[in-house]
Design a protein around this motif. Structure first.
Motif, short mmCIF file in Angstrom:
data_model
loop_
_atom_site.label_atom_id
_atom_site.label_comp_id
_atom_site.label_asym_id
_atom_site.label_seq_id
_atom_site.Cartn_x
_atom_site.Cartn_y
_atom_site.Cartn_z
N ASP A 16 0.81 -1.22 0.00
CA ASP A 16 0.00 0.00 0.00
C ASP A 16 0.84 1.27 0.00
O ASP A 16 0.31 2.37 0.09
CB ASP A 16 -0.96 0.01 1.18
CG ASP A 16 -0.25 0.00 2.53
OD1 ASP A 16 0.99 -0.01 2.56
OD2 ASP A 16 -0.95 0.00 3.55
N GLY A 17 2.17 1.14 -0.09
CA GLY A 17 3.06 2.30 -0.16
C GLY A 17 3.64 2.73 1.17
O GLY A 17 4.57 3.51 1.21
N HIS A 18 3.09 2.23 2.28
CA HIS A 18 3.65 2.57 3.59
C HIS A 18 4.93 1.79 3.82
O HIS A 18 5.11 0.71 3.27
CB HIS A 18 2.64 2.26 4.70
CG HIS A 18 1.47 3.16 4.71
ND1 HIS A 18 0.33 2.88 4.00
CD2 HIS A 18 1.26 4.36 5.31
CE1 HIS A 18 -0.55 3.86 4.18
NE2 HIS A 18 -0.01 4.77 4.95
N GLU A 19 5.80 2.33 4.63
CA GLU A 19 7.05 1.63 4.95
C GLU A 19 7.07 1.25 6.41
O GLU A 19 6.70 2.04 7.28
CB GLU A 19 8.26 2.50 4.62
CG GLU A 19 8.45 2.70 3.14
CD GLU A 19 9.75 3.40 2.81
OE1 GLU A 19 10.44 3.86 3.74
OE2 GLU A 19 10.07 3.46 1.63
N LEU A 20 7.48 0.01 6.69
CA LEU A 20 7.64 -0.47 8.05
C LEU A 20 9.12 -0.57 8.36
O LEU A 20 9.89 -1.05 7.53
CB LEU A 20 6.99 -1.85 8.21
CG LEU A 20 5.49 -1.91 7.97
CD1 LEU A 20 5.01 -3.36 8.03
CD2 LEU A 20 4.75 -1.07 8.98
N PRO A 21 9.54 -0.14 9.55
CA PRO A 21 10.96 -0.23 9.89
C PRO A 21 11.39 -1.68 10.06
O PRO A 21 10.59 -2.54 10.43
CB PRO A 21 11.07 0.52 11.22
CG PRO A 21 9.69 0.47 11.79
CD PRO A 21 8.75 0.44 10.61
N LEU A 22 12.65 -1.97 9.76
CA LEU A 22 13.18 -3.30 9.99
C LEU A 22 13.23 -3.55 11.49
O LEU A 22 13.47 -2.65 12.28
CB LEU A 22 14.58 -3.43 9.39
CG LEU A 22 14.65 -3.35 7.87
CD1 LEU A 22 16.09 -3.40 7.41
CD2 LEU A 22 13.87 -4.49 7.25
N THR A 23 13.00 -4.77 11.88
CA THR A 23 12.98 -5.14 13.29
C THR A 23 14.30 -5.79 13.67
O THR A 23 14.82 -6.62 12.95
CB THR A 23 11.84 -6.13 13.57
OG1 THR A 23 10.62 -5.53 13.14
CG2 THR A 23 11.74 -6.47 15.03
N ASP A 24 14.82 -5.41 14.83
CA ASP A 24 16.01 -6.03 15.36
C ASP A 24 15.61 -7.40 15.92
O ASP A 24 14.86 -7.47 16.89
CB ASP A 24 16.61 -5.15 16.45
CG ASP A 24 17.85 -5.74 17.07
OD1 ASP A 24 18.48 -6.63 16.46
OD2 ASP A 24 18.21 -5.29 18.16
N VAL A 25 16.06 -8.45 15.29
CA VAL A 25 15.64 -9.81 15.64
C VAL A 25 16.02 -10.15 17.08
O VAL A 25 15.24 -10.77 17.80
CB VAL A 25 16.23 -10.84 14.65
CG1 VAL A 25 15.89 -12.26 15.07
CG2 VAL A 25 15.72 -10.57 13.25
N ALA A 26 17.20 -9.76 17.51
CA ALA A 26 17.63 -10.08 18.87
C ALA A 26 16.73 -9.41 19.90
O ALA A 26 16.34 -10.03 20.90
CB ALA A 26 19.08 -9.64 19.08
N THR A 27 16.36 -8.16 19.65
CA THR A 27 15.48 -7.45 20.58
C THR A 27 14.10 -8.09 20.60
O THR A 27 13.49 -8.24 21.66
CB THR A 27 15.37 -5.96 20.17
OG1 THR A 27 16.67 -5.39 20.17
CG2 THR A 27 14.49 -5.19 21.11
N LEU A 28 13.60 -8.46 19.44
CA LEU A 28 12.31 -9.13 19.35
C LEU A 28 12.31 -10.44 20.12
O LEU A 28 11.40 -10.71 20.91
CB LEU A 28 11.95 -9.40 17.88
CG LEU A 28 10.68 -10.17 17.63
CD1 LEU A 28 9.47 -9.35 18.00
CD2 LEU A 28 10.62 -10.59 16.17
N ALA A 29 13.34 -11.25 19.93
CA ALA A 29 13.43 -12.55 20.61
C ALA A 29 13.56 -12.36 22.13
O ALA A 29 12.93 -13.10 22.90
CB ALA A 29 14.62 -13.34 20.08
N ALA A 30 14.34 -11.38 22.55
CA ALA A 30 14.51 -11.14 23.99
C ALA A 30 13.20 -10.66 24.61
O ALA A 30 12.82 -11.10 25.70
CB ALA A 30 15.61 -10.11 24.22
N ALA A 31 12.50 -9.76 23.92
CA ALA A 31 11.23 -9.26 24.45
C ALA A 31 10.19 -10.37 24.56
O ALA A 31 9.44 -10.44 25.53
CB ALA A 31 10.71 -8.13 23.56
N LEU A 32 10.16 -11.25 23.57
CA LEU A 32 9.24 -12.37 23.63
C LEU A 32 9.61 -13.30 24.79
O LEU A 32 8.74 -13.78 25.51
CB LEU A 32 9.24 -13.15 22.32
CG LEU A 32 8.28 -14.33 22.26
CD1 LEU A 32 6.84 -13.89 22.48
CD2 LEU A 32 8.43 -15.07 20.95
N GLY A 33 10.91 -13.52 24.99
CA GLY A 33 11.35 -14.35 26.11
C GLY A 33 10.93 -13.78 27.45
O GLY A 33 10.47 -14.50 28.34
N VAL A 34 11.07 -12.47 27.60
CA VAL A 34 10.66 -11.80 28.84
C VAL A 34 9.16 -11.96 29.05
O VAL A 34 8.70 -12.27 30.15
CB VAL A 34 11.06 -10.31 28.82
CG1 VAL A 34 10.40 -9.54 29.96
CG2 VAL A 34 12.56 -10.16 28.89
#
Length: 60
Positions: A16-34
């Motif tokens: 749709d033309g919007h841009e999403l920022p790239l996600t830091d995989v390590a931060t995502l995995a750590a946040a999910l772990g928490v």
């Protein structure tokens, strides 16, 4: 870049033309772990590392 390459790109364009920022995989995995540990589930650092590796391999 608009060719779909992630190298050097700051964001990914969506259809749709919007841009999403790239996600830091390590931060995502750590946040999910928490979050999982806070919910009482046994998710240690090894599980978070496995998730980060899997997401990286999938190039998701």
């Amino acid at each position: 870049m608009t060719d779909g390459s992630r190298v050097g790109a700051g964001a990914q364009p969506e259809p749709d033309g919007h841009e999403l920022p790239l996600t830091d995989v390590a931060t995502l995995a750590a946040a999910l772990g928490v979050a999982l540990r806070s919910a009482g589930l046994p998710a240690g650092p090894d599980r978070c590392e496995r998730l980060a590796r899997a997401v990286t391999v999938m190039d998701a």
